[in-house]
Write an enzyme that holds these catalytic residues in place. Structure first.
Site, PDB file in Angstrom:
ATOM      1  CG  ASN A  19      -0.447   8.317   6.721  1.00 29.17           C
ATOM      2  OD1 ASN A  19      -1.254   8.720   7.543  1.00 29.17           O
ATOM      3  ND2 ASN A  19      -0.588   7.174   6.073  1.00 29.17           N
ATOM      4  CE1 TYR A  33      -3.447   2.785   0.522  1.00 30.81           C
ATOM      5  CE2 TYR A  33      -1.964   3.554   2.251  1.00 30.81           C
ATOM      6  CZ  TYR A  33      -3.039   3.767   1.411  1.00 30.81           C
ATOM      7  OH  TYR A  33      -3.693   4.971   1.442  1.00 30.81           O
ATOM      8  CG  HIS A  53      -3.217  13.665  -0.593  1.00 33.31           C
ATOM      9  ND1 HIS A  53      -3.375  13.177  -1.859  1.00 33.31           N
ATOM     10  CD2 HIS A  53      -3.596  12.656   0.249  1.00 33.31           C
ATOM     11  CE1 HIS A  53      -3.834  11.937  -1.792  1.00 33.31           C
ATOM     12  NE2 HIS A  53      -3.981  11.596  -0.525  1.00 33.31           N
ATOM     13  CG  PHE A  63      -3.750   6.686   9.679  1.00 30.81           C
ATOM     14  CD1 PHE A  63      -5.115   6.788   9.854  1.00 30.81           C
ATOM     15  CD2 PHE A  63      -3.259   5.582   9.014  1.00 30.81           C
ATOM     16  CE1 PHE A  63      -5.987   5.830   9.378  1.00 30.81           C
ATOM     17  CE2 PHE A  63      -4.123   4.611   8.516  1.00 30.81           C
ATOM     18  CZ  PHE A  63      -5.498   4.730   8.702  1.00 30.81           C
ATOM     19  CE1 TYR A 101     -21.354  26.344  47.143  1.00 30.13           C
ATOM     20  CE2 TYR A 101     -21.956  25.427  45.015  1.00 30.13           C
ATOM     21  CZ  TYR A 101     -22.129  25.486  46.378  1.00 30.13           C
ATOM     22  OH  TYR A 101     -23.068  24.691  46.979  1.00 30.13           O
ATOM     23  NE  ARG A 110     -18.136  27.773  50.519  1.00 26.83           N
ATOM     24  CZ  ARG A 110     -19.344  27.197  50.494  1.00 26.83           C
ATOM     25  NH1 ARG A 110     -19.475  25.925  50.823  1.00 26.83           N
ATOM     26  NH2 ARG A 110     -20.416  27.868  50.143  1.00 26.83           N
ATOM     27  CD  GLU A 121      -9.050   7.683   3.934  1.00 24.80           C
ATOM     28  OE1 GLU A 121      -9.434   8.877   3.961  1.00 24.80           O
ATOM     29  OE2 GLU A 121      -8.080   7.305   3.264  1.00 24.80           O
TER      30      GLU A 121
END
Length: 514
Positions: A199, A57, A87, A333, A284, A287, A418
């Site tokens: 990646n 791959y 990309h 990834f 609060y 405190r 994906e």
């Protein structure tokens, strides 16, 4: 961008939170020379794996949904160039240069483990770019935090092959020209190298680390301003008694209470109402500071553990095991750990601002604080801190909306190959904007608490807190009449952002170091 500090020598399995902090603040980075054999072994393993003729791959196949497409040996180099160019599809404003530097160092650390198949010359170019302060111009939007931070890391890789733009000390320049001016040659990608560069989770991790460092500064600053607000309201330090917190046992709570006691130690204001005070309990926001801020500290520490592990890890795919000449496809990834850490930091940052705003609201309310309305000597004629408190409330509400967990969202990508993604990228990227909002909230509290303490003159607070008051009074005087508030708020915010609140206190406060 400031001048770089001493180089950080990264040993991939030993890199610490302190190393990443130094790089974020300006240090350059390079790999420990001991990693070179592993890097070279990984690169030569690629050649042996390819020689077997099997489909691997991203090395001799297409990417994502196109993984079933076999690529001819003659096209393997073009395949790597194509993935980088195709990309690089980010949008939005450019990443800040200091985050790019941190991202590059994280990528360098990952590649340095010898599990990605990149060559030594690729490592050398990254180190040279860091040393010469050449930071790729990277659009900050476009990653979903799975299959790696593909778009932003592709823009980084583009700059390395001479495409796109680079941020230099002389401004933004075309990448090829910037490399040439620095005496560097664009990289010619070998098989696997384009995929290895783009990646990984380094974009998300860089932003998450930057958010963590900002959150730690906010935590410490708000401890100081919270103690000062307690003094302004003539609040009690009894809730910070160590016996209370030992019974519950949370480390962050115990350490926060100890810090608050230290900050208020030897206060004349506190001594003035130790006896005869008809109030039984404080609100609060005073405190419960140890409980709230202690939980914040514990959460930030957990996020720090996750991010330190992630920063040391390898989030590439496939991973190369040179000892057996294997390329194993997995899912490192996927940035779910980073997404969870970013969500924790976002919640913590939101709560720091939320309780600080409640202290501001308490101080401006005479029924709660016992101080003049809106902290002005002549309420009515003057509005005092009326609208700064409104501004703080607006910022808190904005942060509440931003604090919605990013990690619970997912949208399928790459034709459903994906099909589950982490959304770590924008989960981490939002943190700096949230931190900037809390800077402003703490800045308003600093002004309000200092003003509140002024009404107790000639009584003074603790020596520690008086140093802090002196610091704010250098840039922002006591208010007698309504001022133009924005310049005062800007001056106070600059003090908070620079860490001067912490520096002025000049004591050791709890932090996130793992």
């Amino acid at each position: 961008m400031g001048r770089p500090m001493t180089d950080i020598i990264l040993h991939p399995t030993k890199a610490s939170l302190a190393d990443w902090r130094a790089i974020h603040h300006g240090a350059s980075a390079r790999l420990d020379a001991s990693m070179k054999p592993a890097i070279e072994a990984s690169a030569t393993a690629i050649d042996r794996i390819l020689a077997r003729g099997e489909p691997i791959y991203g090395i001799n196949t297409g990417f994502g949904k196109l993984a079933g497409v076999r690529i001819a040996d003659s096209d393997l180099a073009q395949l790597q160039r194509n993935i980088v160019l195709s990309h690089a599809a980010g949008v939005g404003e450019p990443m800040p240069a200091q985050i790019v530097r941190l991202m590059m160092a994280l990528k360098l650390n990952s590649l340095g483990q010898g599990a990605s198949g990149v060559r030594s010359q690729t490592i050398a170019l990254m180190e040279a770019m860091l040393a010469k302060r050449l930071y790729p111009l990277i659009p900050a939007q476009g990653s979903v935090g799975a299959s790696g931070d593909l778009a932003p890391l592709s823009h980084m890789a583009c700059a390395m092959i001479g495409v796109g733009e680079i941020i230099t000390d002389g401004g933004v320049k075309p990448a090829a020209a910037a490399l040439a001016e620095a005496g560097l040659k664009p990289l010619e990608l070998a098989p696997k190298e384009g995929l290895a560069l783009l990646n990984g989770t380094q974009f998300s991790t860089a932003y998450a680390l930057a958010g963590l460092f900002e959150a730690e500064r906010l935590y410490k600053s708000a401890l100081v301003t919270g103690a000062l607000s307690t003094e302004a309201a003539k609040g009690s330090d009894t809730p910070f008694d160590p016996r209370i917190h030992a019974l519950r046992g949370h480390r962050g709570q115990i350490e926060t209470a100890e810090a608050l006691r230290m900050l208020m130690s030897n206060s004349a204001i506190r001594a003035s109402h130790l006896a005869g005070d008809e109030r039984v309990q404080d609100p609060y926001c005073l405190r419960c500071q140890p409980q709230v801020m202690g939980a914040v500290l514990d959460m930030l520490r957990q996020a720090a553990v996750t991010l330190e592990i992630e920063a040391r890890g390898v989030s590439d795919n496939p991973l190369i095991f040179a000892d057996t000449d294997e390329a194993l496809s997995g899912g490192n990834f996927h940035a779910e750990p980073v997404a969870f850490a970013a969500d924790m930091i976002a919640i913590a940052v939101c709560e720091i601002g939320s309780i600080a705003e409640r202290r501001i609201a308490m101080l401006v309310d005479p029924a709660l604080s016992g101080l003049p309305a809106f902290l002005t000597p002549r309420p009515g004629l003057n509005s005092g801190f009326m609208i700064p408190q409104v501004t703080a409330a607006a910022l808190v509400s904005e942060n509440k909306q931003r604090a919605y967990p990013a990690s619970v969202d997912s949208i399928p990508t790459s034709a459903n190959q994906e099909d589950h993604v982490s959304m770590a990228a924008h989960g981490a990227r939002r943190l700096l904007g949230m931190a900037a909002n809390v800077d402003e909230i703490i800045a308003i509290e600093l002004l309000a608490a200092a003003q509140g303490c002024d009404f107790h003159a000639p009584l003074t607070s603790s020596p520690i807190l008086e140093r802090v008051r002196a610091r704010i009074r250098k840039d922002a005087p006591t208010l007698e009449d309504d001022p133009h508030f924005r310049p005062l708020m800007q001056a106070s915010a600059a003090i908070v952002r620079a860490g001067d609140v912490i520096r002025a206190a000049n004591v050791v406060l709890p932090g996130v170091a793992t």
